[in-house]
Design an enzyme around this catalytic site. Sequence first.
Site, PDB file in Angstrom:
ATOM      1  N   ARG A 130       0.831  -1.192   0.000  1.00 58.75           N
ATOM      2  CA  ARG A 130       0.000   0.000   0.000  1.00 58.75           C
ATOM      3  C   ARG A 130       0.877   1.258   0.000  1.00 58.75           C
ATOM      4  NH1 ARG A 130      -1.886   0.883   4.371  1.00 58.75           N
ATOM      5  NH2 ARG A 130      -1.180  -0.886   5.585  1.00 58.75           N
ATOM      6  N   ASN A 186      -0.379 -17.798  22.311  1.00 59.63           N
ATOM      7  CA  ASN A 186      -1.222 -16.627  22.601  1.00 59.63           C
ATOM      8  C   ASN A 186      -2.596 -17.063  23.129  1.00 59.63           C
ATOM      9  OD1 ASN A 186       0.836 -14.910  21.810  1.00 59.63           O
ATOM     10  ND2 ASN A 186       0.138 -14.815  19.680  1.00 59.63           N
ATOM     11  N   LYS A 237      -9.526  -2.737   1.516  1.00 58.48           N
ATOM     12  CA  LYS A 237      -9.309  -1.560   2.357  1.00 58.48           C
ATOM     13  C   LYS A 237     -10.153  -0.366   1.894  1.00 58.48           C
ATOM     14  CE  LYS A 237      -6.128  -3.820   4.516  1.00 58.48           C
ATOM     15  NZ  LYS A 237      -6.226  -4.348   5.835  1.00 58.48           N
ATOM     16  N   ASN A 279       6.694  -8.076   2.266  1.00 62.47           N
ATOM     17  CA  ASN A 279       5.236  -7.942   2.172  1.00 62.47           C
ATOM     18  C   ASN A 279       4.664  -8.873   1.096  1.00 62.47           C
ATOM     19  OD1 ASN A 279       2.708  -6.773   2.984  1.00 62.47           O
ATOM     20  ND2 ASN A 279       2.730  -5.521   1.128  1.00 62.47           N
ATOM     21  N   ASP A 290      -9.065 -10.012   8.862  1.00 61.27           N
ATOM     22  CA  ASP A 290      -8.594  -8.650   8.566  1.00 61.27           C
ATOM     23  C   ASP A 290      -9.638  -7.566   8.821  1.00 61.27           C
ATOM     24  OD1 ASP A 290      -6.202  -7.224   7.586  1.00 61.27           O
ATOM     25  OD2 ASP A 290      -7.448  -6.615   5.901  1.00 61.27           O
ATOM     26  N   ARG A 338       2.659 -12.024  -0.328  1.00 61.16           N
ATOM     27  CA  ARG A 338       1.344 -12.445   0.187  1.00 61.16           C
ATOM     28  C   ARG A 338       0.838 -13.698  -0.508  1.00 61.16           C
ATOM     29  NH1 ARG A 338      -1.299  -8.798   4.172  1.00 61.16           N
ATOM     30  NH2 ARG A 338       0.293  -7.195   4.402  1.00 61.16           N
ATOM     31  N   HIS A 348     -10.580  -2.683  11.325  1.00 58.11           N
ATOM     32  CA  HIS A 348      -9.452  -3.500  10.861  1.00 58.11           C
ATOM     33  C   HIS A 348      -9.194  -4.582  11.922  1.00 58.11           C
ATOM     34  CE1 HIS A 348      -4.974  -3.421   9.323  1.00 58.11           C
ATOM     35  NE2 HIS A 348      -5.675  -4.341   8.712  1.00 58.11           N
ATOM     36  N   TYR A 356      -1.163  -3.554  -6.812  1.00 55.96           N
ATOM     37  CA  TYR A 356      -0.894  -4.411  -5.654  1.00 55.96           C
ATOM     38  C   TYR A 356      -1.941  -4.315  -4.548  1.00 55.96           C
ATOM     39  CZ  TYR A 356       2.204  -7.351  -2.877  1.00 55.96           C
ATOM     40  OH  TYR A 356       2.750  -8.409  -2.193  1.00 55.96           O
ATOM     41  N   GLY A 357      -2.335  -5.450  -4.036  1.00 55.25           N
ATOM     42  CA  GLY A 357      -3.079  -5.572  -2.775  1.00 55.25           C
ATOM     43  C   GLY A 357      -4.151  -4.526  -2.565  1.00 55.25           C
ATOM     44  N   SER A 369      -1.344  -3.423  10.327  1.00 58.49           N
ATOM     45  CA  SER A 369      -0.917  -4.321   9.262  1.00 58.49           C
ATOM     46  C   SER A 369       0.367  -5.044   9.650  1.00 58.49           C
ATOM     47  CB  SER A 369      -0.685  -3.517   7.981  1.00 58.49           C
ATOM     48  OG  SER A 369      -1.866  -2.825   7.640  1.00 58.49           O
ATOM     49  N   ALA A 370       0.397  -6.331   9.349  1.00 54.84           N
ATOM     50  CA  ALA A 370       1.552  -7.195   9.625  1.00 54.84           C
ATOM     51  C   ALA A 370       1.911  -7.247  11.111  1.00 54.84           C
ATOM     52  CB  ALA A 370       2.758  -6.773   8.775  1.00 54.84           C
ATOM     53  N   CYS A 371       0.888  -7.200  11.969  1.00 51.91           N
ATOM     54  CA  CYS A 371       1.113  -7.315  13.412  1.00 51.91           C
ATOM     55  C   CYS A 371       0.361  -8.493  14.022  1.00 51.91           C
ATOM     56  CB  CYS A 371       0.741  -6.021  14.114  1.00 51.91           C
ATOM     57  SG  CYS A 371       1.912  -4.688  13.777  1.00 51.91           S
ATOM     58  N   GLY A 395       0.630 -20.005  18.746  1.00 50.16           N
ATOM     59  CA  GLY A 395      -0.346 -20.846  19.454  1.00 50.16           C
ATOM     60  C   GLY A 395      -0.421 -20.536  20.939  1.00 50.16           C
TER      61      GLY A 395
HETATM   62  P1  GTP Z   1      -2.081  -7.641   7.486  1.00 49.01           P
HETATM   63  O1  GTP Z   1      -2.556  -8.724   6.566  1.00 49.01           O
HETATM   64  O2  GTP Z   1      -1.035  -6.780   6.885  1.00 49.01           O
HETATM   65  O3  GTP Z   1      -3.201  -6.820   8.040  1.00 49.01           O
HETATM   66  O4  GTP Z   1      -1.268  -8.377   8.693  1.00 49.01           O
HETATM   67  P2  GTP Z   1      -1.716  -9.231   9.958  1.00 49.01           P
HETATM   68  O5  GTP Z   1      -2.052  -8.322  11.083  1.00 49.01           O
HETATM   69  O6  GTP Z   1      -2.724 -10.239   9.565  1.00 49.01           O
HETATM   70  O7  GTP Z   1      -0.340  -9.950  10.383  1.00 49.01           O
HETATM   71  P3  GTP Z   1       0.094 -11.485  10.283  1.00 49.01           P
HETATM   72  O8  GTP Z   1      -0.735 -12.392  11.149  1.00 49.01           O
HETATM   73  O9  GTP Z   1       0.202 -11.861   8.858  1.00 49.01           O
HETATM   74  O10 GTP Z   1       1.542 -11.432  10.930  1.00 49.01           O
HETATM   75  C1  GTP Z   1       2.564 -10.614  10.428  1.00 49.01           C
HETATM   76  C2  GTP Z   1       3.910 -11.103  10.862  1.00 49.01           C
HETATM   77  O11 GTP Z   1       3.977 -11.163  12.287  1.00 49.01           O
HETATM   78  C3  GTP Z   1       4.222 -12.508  10.350  1.00 49.01           C
HETATM   79  O12 GTP Z   1       5.554 -12.558   9.889  1.00 49.01           O
HETATM   80  C4  GTP Z   1       4.048 -13.375  11.565  1.00 49.01           C
HETATM   81  O13 GTP Z   1       4.864 -14.523  11.524  1.00 49.01           O
HETATM   82  C5  GTP Z   1       4.399 -12.455  12.721  1.00 49.01           C
HETATM   83  N1  GTP Z   1       3.657 -12.831  13.954  1.00 49.01           N
HETATM   84  C6  GTP Z   1       2.311 -13.044  14.058  1.00 49.01           C
HETATM   85  N2  GTP Z   1       1.967 -13.409  15.316  1.00 49.01           N
HETATM   86  C7  GTP Z   1       3.127 -13.415  16.028  1.00 49.01           C
HETATM   87  C8  GTP Z   1       3.453 -13.723  17.398  1.00 49.01           C
HETATM   88  O14 GTP Z   1       2.590 -14.061  18.210  1.00 49.01           O
HETATM   89  N3  GTP Z   1       4.754 -13.594  17.756  1.00 49.01           N
HETATM   90  C9  GTP Z   1       5.730 -13.227  16.865  1.00 49.01           C
HETATM   91  N4  GTP Z   1       6.976 -13.145  17.293  1.00 49.01           N
HETATM   92  N5  GTP Z   1       5.469 -12.947  15.564  1.00 49.01           N
HETATM   93  C10 GTP Z   1       4.190 -13.044  15.158  1.00 49.01           C
HETATM   94  C1  SPV Z   2      -2.832  -4.481   5.252  1.00 46.82           C
HETATM   95  O1  SPV Z   2      -1.890  -3.808   4.830  1.00 46.82           O
HETATM   96  O2  SPV Z   2      -3.397  -4.238   6.352  1.00 46.82           O
HETATM   97  C2  SPV Z   2      -3.308  -5.636   4.466  1.00 46.82           C
HETATM   98  C3  SPV Z   2      -2.729  -5.851   3.132  1.00 46.82           C
HETATM   99  O3  SPV Z   2      -4.198  -6.344   4.921  1.00 46.82           O
HETATM  100  S1  SPV Z   2      -3.452  -4.869   1.898  1.00 46.82           S
HETATM  101  O4  SPV Z   2      -4.603  -5.584   1.382  1.00 46.82           O
HETATM  102  O5  SPV Z   2      -2.456  -4.648   0.847  1.00 46.82           O
HETATM  103  O6  SPV Z   2      -3.883  -3.614   2.464  1.00 46.82           O
HETATM  104 MN    MN Z   3      -4.752  -5.719   7.060  1.00 49.52          MN
END
Ligand code: GTP
Ligand code: SPV
Ligand code: MN
Length: 600
Positions: free
Chosen positions: A72, A511, A222, A380, A289, A382, A242, A213-214, A264-266, A509
């Site tokens: 994005r 968590n 989004k 990033n 998501d 996917r 989100h 992209y995405g 995102s990615a957390c 797991g």
């Molecule tokens: P978007 O699709 O961008 O919205 O991301 P998301 O929030 O769905 O994140 P996602 O679950 O794909 O995780 C993103 C990254 O964080 C990955 O590389 C995971 O391996 C890592 N991750 C997720 N959960 C954990 C966790 O509990 N501990 C650690 N250390 N890393 C984690």
């Molecule tokens: C995010 O960035 O929060 C995503 C990927 O879920 S995208 O669809 O590219 O926004």
């Molecule tokens: Mn997202």
Amino acid sequence: MNAPTTNKKLLDWVAEIETMCTPDQVVWCDGSTEEYDRLMAEMVETGMAIKLDEAKRPNSYAFNSDPSDVARVESRTYIASVKEEDAGPTNNWIDPNELKETMKKLYAGCMKGRTMYVIPFSMGPIGSDIAKNAIEITDSPYVVVNMHIMARVSTDVLGLIEKTDDFIPCLHSVGAPLEEGQTDSRWPCAPLEDKYIAHFPEENLIWSYGSGYGGNALLGKKCLALRIASAMAGREGWMAEHMLILRFTSPEGKQYHIAAAFPSACGKTNLAMLQSTVPGWKVETIGDDIAWMKPGADGRLYAINPEAGFFGVAPGTSENSNPMALASCASDAIFTNVVVTADKDVWWEDMGYDCPNGGGIDWKNNEWAQASGEKGAHPNSRFTARADHCPVICPDWEDPAGVPIDIFVFGGKRTSTVPLVHEAFSFDHGVFMGATASSEPTAAALDLGNVSLRFDPYAMTPFMGYHGGDYMQHWFDMGEKLGDKAPRCFYVNWFRKTDDGKWLWPGFGDNSRVLKWMCDRVEGKVEARETAIGLMPIDGDLTLEGLDIAAEDWAELMKVDIDGYKKTLADMKAYLAKFGDKLPAKISEQVDALEARLNG
Ligand code: GTP
Ligand code: SPV
Ligand code: MN
């Protein structure tokens, strides 16, 4: 081609876009398997797609984007509300008429040499009260096949549009017209300065130009389901967030529904399908998501997942971390910017094993050796996978009535300061926690610059369709409406690190141990200790059985870092000042109360 609809509004709009963009032909999509296979075959033919090995990865394809078009682009994303003050301090704004003039110039002739696809789709189960009917026009066949998985693409949507005379128009072009005889690039797109991801919230209109992209291009996600939907939800009294949605079931069969907002990615996809390590408890996935939530007749808040698939982060996805995501993309999947191995399978960093044969074709489409030390997959990169392929998809995931939310979770990536879990004192305190959530930047957006931390209210900074101060107020208003039926609020951080860079908490797991503690709190089974930042587990209540975690690491995870929070508080005040008059008084009260507790 004859249009498969008689709806004048739709036909007029398609004709207007065709006249502006001048494609070679117009194709109305129907969402069929035949259509998917035909477009994939065409893209394999042109070299845009690679067909993966049928035995290893049935009916699956890999794509590599242009190296400039990998995520994005927040700096090119606009909320073009009529009044600037309605977009607020978290959004880019341009006057809608001016932006349309600029974009019309770019759109003029932009589909030359290409096919214009008209995609009828629904976000949410087709025909349900909560669903939205929409049309995406795009010149990218990659977008069409991804939309097949991520949204509900069907001619049934055209029937509904005929009945209601209503749809959300979403226009997309990669912004790369083809001159006579010009060969196409593998991944056509426009340069950054010509990219626009534009939203006109008063008109429920989306115009996207220049990226394939995405979230820039799959406009149901989004753009519609968060930015436009959040603006609608703000006006109409519901929520578009989100958030992942999961069902957590106890050994006795009691169900808890949890919605969690992480940037995102957390970790949303991972939490949504986690394999519980607490014996007898299990997670089922509803969404990974986006959550649309409305108060139900019983006064509780009901959530649906408007999407039909997962657009998940590939790197880090392994049999250990997220086996259910791997199973979801075992077949019928699309991979973007991963490594394609010599035997035509996919690989990415931290997949749990070394790349077979030591390398393959990397995300930049070059021969690549793992030994080079370069990343083979883009951070990033996917997978696009069908939600119904997830082995732990909840049987009720498509129920238009939704599931009643018991627990809200906020969080982000914080390698220091923020403890593993704390609970809000009240719903209003939870709204404040969400409003002041913070995270370290990730690879999911291209252009966050060199910041070490950003405040990210409700993980919605890039997705709020209106003023962030009004957004916070909307959360308080929902709390008032829900009263004692409002979900309980928690804040988590899976990402604490030791000074030498190791994870303090095993995550994934495990968590589930934290989720179980939350459920025990909801049931009133365990007390909590009051701290300056919220309510925290009493030692022994959050089960660590079977975990090999050093006592000092646990102490660190459970510590309230008063000095760290005081520093965050100073940054927080500066951040909140940006919302000016629109900052809800209740937020300021919470800031003062937190400050008093930290000093107390
Ligand atoms: P978007 O699709 O961008 O919205 O991301 P998301 O929030 O769905 O994140 P996602 O679950 O794909 O995780 C993103 C990254 O964080 C990955 O590389 C995971 O391996 C890592 N991750 C997720 N959960 C954990 C966790 O509990 N501990 C650690 N250390 N890393 C984690
Ligand atoms: C995010 O960035 O929060 C995503 C990927 O879920 S995208 O669809 O590219 O926004
Ligand atoms: Mn997202």
